[in-house]
Design a protein around this motif. Sequence first.
Motif, mmCIF file in Angstrom:
data_model
loop_
_atom_site.group_PDB
_atom_site.id
_atom_site.type_symbol
_atom_site.label_atom_id
_atom_site.label_comp_id
_atom_site.label_asym_id
_atom_site.label_seq_id
_atom_site.Cartn_x
_atom_site.Cartn_y
_atom_site.Cartn_z
ATOM 1 N N PRO A 239 0.635 -1.812 0.136
ATOM 2 C CA PRO A 239 0.009 0.316 0.267
ATOM 3 C C PRO A 239 0.816 0.989 -0.260
ATOM 4 C CG PRO A 239 0.442 -0.688 2.284
ATOM 5 C CD PRO A 239 0.817 -1.602 1.334
ATOM 6 N N GLY A 240 2.297 1.553 -0.859
ATOM 7 C CA GLY A 240 2.895 2.389 -0.333
ATOM 8 C C GLY A 240 2.618 3.832 -1.257
ATOM 9 N N ASP A 241 2.020 3.192 -2.638
ATOM 10 C CA ASP A 241 1.994 4.463 -3.239
ATOM 11 C C ASP A 241 0.457 4.368 -3.033
ATOM 12 O OD1 ASP A 241 4.586 5.145 -4.622
ATOM 13 O OD2 ASP A 241 4.591 3.449 -5.099
ATOM 14 N N ILE A 242 -0.446 3.390 -2.946
ATOM 15 C CA ILE A 242 -1.928 3.357 -3.008
ATOM 16 C C ILE A 242 -2.519 2.194 -2.276
ATOM 17 C CG2 ILE A 242 -2.188 2.045 -5.611
ATOM 18 C CD1 ILE A 242 -4.139 3.782 -6.699
ATOM 19 N N ALA A 243 -3.564 2.297 -2.152
ATOM 20 C CA ALA A 243 -3.790 0.864 -0.789
ATOM 21 C C ALA A 243 -4.708 0.351 -1.559
ATOM 22 C CB ALA A 243 -4.668 1.642 0.392
ATOM 23 N N VAL A 244 -5.302 -0.972 -1.600
ATOM 24 C CA VAL A 244 -6.082 -1.486 -2.693
ATOM 25 C C VAL A 244 -7.271 -2.160 -1.774
ATOM 26 C CG1 VAL A 244 -6.760 -3.284 -4.239
ATOM 27 C CG2 VAL A 244 -5.039 -1.354 -4.599
ATOM 28 N N ILE A 245 -8.652 -2.399 -1.509
ATOM 29 C CA ILE A 245 -9.054 -3.337 -0.941
ATOM 30 C C ILE A 245 -10.678 -3.712 -1.415
ATOM 31 C CG2 ILE A 245 -10.828 -1.099 -0.181
ATOM 32 C CD1 ILE A 245 -11.221 -2.963 2.502
ATOM 33 N N GLY A 246 -10.265 -5.398 -1.306
ATOM 34 C CA GLY A 246 -11.404 -6.360 -2.084
ATOM 35 C C GLY A 246 -12.529 -6.770 -1.869
ATOM 36 N N SER A 256 -2.075 -13.832 -3.494
ATOM 37 C CA SER A 256 -2.179 -13.035 -4.555
ATOM 38 C C SER A 256 0.050 -12.580 -3.852
ATOM 39 C CB SER A 256 -3.231 -11.856 -5.136
ATOM 40 O OG SER A 256 -3.371 -11.090 -3.894
ATOM 41 N N THR A 257 0.283 -11.336 -4.149
ATOM 42 C CA THR A 257 1.100 -10.787 -3.247
ATOM 43 C C THR A 257 1.060 -9.012 -3.942
ATOM 44 O OG1 THR A 257 2.726 -12.866 -3.420
ATOM 45 C CG2 THR A 257 3.718 -10.882 -3.264
ATOM 46 N N PRO A 258 0.721 -8.591 -2.947
ATOM 47 C CA PRO A 258 0.669 -9.064 -1.287
ATOM 48 C C PRO A 258 -0.825 -9.526 -1.251
ATOM 49 C CG PRO A 258 0.439 -6.782 -2.145
ATOM 50 C CD PRO A 258 1.421 -6.797 -3.685
ATOM 51 N N ALA A 259 -1.365 -10.147 -0.583
ATOM 52 C CA ALA A 259 -2.936 -10.877 -0.048
ATOM 53 C C ALA A 259 -2.978 -9.463 -0.410
ATOM 54 C CB ALA A 259 -2.396 -11.959 1.381
ATOM 55 N N LEU A 260 -4.714 -10.002 -0.763
ATOM 56 C CA LEU A 260 -5.974 -8.587 -0.797
ATOM 57 C C LEU A 260 -6.658 -8.686 0.638
ATOM 58 C CD1 LEU A 260 -7.195 -6.828 -2.670
ATOM 59 C CD2 LEU A 260 -8.550 -9.216 -3.030
ATOM 60 N N THR A 261 -6.821 -7.540 1.346
ATOM 61 C CA THR A 261 -7.625 -7.858 1.934
ATOM 62 C C THR A 261 -9.738 -7.349 1.764
ATOM 63 O OG1 THR A 261 -5.945 -6.087 3.244
ATOM 64 C CG2 THR A 261 -8.083 -5.459 3.917
ATOM 65 N N ALA A 262 -10.087 -7.617 2.182
ATOM 66 C CA ALA A 262 -11.486 -8.017 1.818
ATOM 67 C C ALA A 262 -12.822 -7.751 2.559
ATOM 68 C CB ALA A 262 -11.486 -8.449 0.657
ATOM 69 N N VAL A 263 -13.557 -7.452 1.963
ATOM 70 C CA VAL A 263 -14.474 -7.160 2.712
ATOM 71 C C VAL A 263 -15.143 -9.104 3.272
ATOM 72 C CG1 VAL A 263 -17.321 -6.749 3.304
ATOM 73 C CG2 VAL A 263 -15.546 -4.716 2.486
ATOM 74 N N HIS A 264 -15.681 -9.635 3.672
ATOM 75 C CA HIS A 264 -16.177 -11.352 3.958
ATOM 76 C C HIS A 264 -17.551 -11.038 4.113
ATOM 77 C CE1 HIS A 264 -15.725 -15.313 4.681
ATOM 78 N NE2 HIS A 264 -16.532 -15.207 5.706
ATOM 79 N N VAL A 287 -30.365 -14.631 12.583
ATOM 80 C CA VAL A 287 -29.596 -13.694 13.102
ATOM 81 C C VAL A 287 -28.911 -13.530 11.819
ATOM 82 C CG1 VAL A 287 -28.953 -11.659 14.367
ATOM 83 C CG2 VAL A 287 -30.651 -13.226 15.328
ATOM 84 N N PRO A 288 -29.071 -12.737 11.364
ATOM 85 C CA PRO A 288 -27.542 -12.609 10.252
ATOM 86 C C PRO A 288 -26.090 -12.085 10.623
ATOM 87 C CG PRO A 288 -29.170 -10.936 9.318
ATOM 88 C CD PRO A 288 -29.532 -11.032 10.447
ATOM 89 N N VAL A 289 -25.137 -12.467 10.376
ATOM 90 C CA VAL A 289 -23.411 -12.400 10.808
ATOM 91 C C VAL A 289 -23.093 -11.292 10.526
ATOM 92 C CG1 VAL A 289 -21.664 -13.403 10.859
ATOM 93 C CG2 VAL A 289 -23.440 -15.444 10.808
ATOM 94 N N PRO A 290 -22.627 -10.825 11.241
ATOM 95 C CA PRO A 290 -22.058 -8.780 10.420
ATOM 96 C C PRO A 290 -20.389 -9.176 9.588
ATOM 97 C CG PRO A 290 -22.462 -8.550 12.856
ATOM 98 C CD PRO A 290 -22.512 -10.793 12.319
ATOM 99 N N ALA A 291 -21.070 -8.312 8.359
ATOM 100 C CA ALA A 291 -19.918 -8.732 7.320
ATOM 101 C C ALA A 291 -18.895 -8.016 8.344
ATOM 102 C CB ALA A 291 -20.310 -7.770 6.181
ATOM 103 N N ARG A 292 -17.154 -8.921 7.836
ATOM 104 C CA ARG A 292 -16.282 -7.959 8.559
ATOM 105 C C ARG A 292 -14.812 -7.837 7.180
ATOM 106 N NH1 ARG A 292 -16.792 -13.326 9.374
ATOM 107 N NH2 ARG A 292 -14.927 -14.540 8.734
ATOM 108 N N ILE A 293 -13.822 -6.917 7.977
ATOM 109 C CA ILE A 293 -12.528 -6.963 6.705
ATOM 110 C C ILE A 293 -12.212 -7.874 7.247
ATOM 111 C CG2 ILE A 293 -11.195 -5.334 6.212
ATOM 112 C CD1 ILE A 293 -13.444 -4.358 5.607
ATOM 113 N N ILE A 294 -11.592 -8.745 6.487
ATOM 114 C CA ILE A 294 -10.189 -9.358 6.297
ATOM 115 C C ILE A 294 -8.404 -8.882 6.270
ATOM 116 C CG2 ILE A 294 -9.252 -11.757 6.056
ATOM 117 C CD1 ILE A 294 -12.242 -12.100 7.534
ATOM 118 N N VAL A 295 -7.992 -8.884 7.460
ATOM 119 C CA VAL A 295 -7.424 -7.616 7.109
ATOM 120 C C VAL A 295 -5.757 -9.450 6.436
ATOM 121 C CG1 VAL A 295 -5.734 -6.360 8.317
ATOM 122 C CG2 VAL A 295 -8.315 -5.634 8.017
#
Length: 299
Positions: A239-246, A256-264, A287-295
């Motif tokens: 993420p030094g120049d630009i960050a990416v989240i899936g 992937s390299t780097p591995a992808l942080t994403a909404v699960h 009851v739904p399970v809340p979404a979370r960020i997999i970092v």
Amino acid sequence: MAAAGGVSRATVSFVLNDDPRQSVSAATRDRVRQAARDLGHVPHGVARALREGSSRVVVLDLDRGLEGNHSRSCVRGLDDELAAHGHVLLVRHGQHSAEATRQVLDAITPRAMIRFAEPYLTGHDLEDLGGGRKDGLAAHAALQIRHPPSTGTPGSRRPCRRRTRRRARARRRFAEHTVHSLGLPPLVPVTVPRPKQAGTGAVADLREAHPDVTAVAAFDDDLALRTLTALHDLGLAVPGDIAVIGYDDTEYGELSTPALTAVHIDAEAHGRPAARTALGLDSAGLVPVPARIIVRDPV
């Protein structure tokens, strides 16, 4: 079968047809079902459909491009819940004409037809089929935008949202609402197409036209991975120049390299109430399970 189970023919009919209007003890139900298995009884679906007015099939229309974790877990919950109530799920992939839909209706007389993710698109504060700002598209779009990248500052960062065919307008509307509420500059939409060279060119054009963009919030993991590849080819650090989240947390993001942080999103709890609603049953208590960020690697 009635003689084998030691019950009347009417009781056999009540048990095998799972008639909710009749009270039959659990022991008697087990005895009748065991007798049916011993005798090799197979329910006659056509006869039952004629009697009940519909088959015990529920049809799900699943558009192309929705084969990620969200759709798989939602279909799994839908299928399991329908099976628990004696119904079968039939999934149709791709775009379908009105004529094709009519043929399905005529051929199998389904109990219900469901279009995938329609309840999920809502942005209202509803406790319904998993939609809304509590655990639907609006909530998940906001979760992705709010996740802080490790470059830039909240006052100057500029998330970039990609567009795609399905759900694009709703996702962008909810993302823009979040950006506005956070006091960030407007989103910069960009398409990262196939093949690889075209995607790299699109990201290069983005960097030239909008050098202040420091974060990419991708519509899905596929587009996020295309962006990671393009940034690598351009010699830029993530993420030094630009960050990416899936978005959707597919298994490929972990490789992937780097591995992808994403909404699960665990959408199984979205599928179960959809099944109950299709059958006209109460969905209270699911009851739904809340979404979370997999970092994974820093985003």
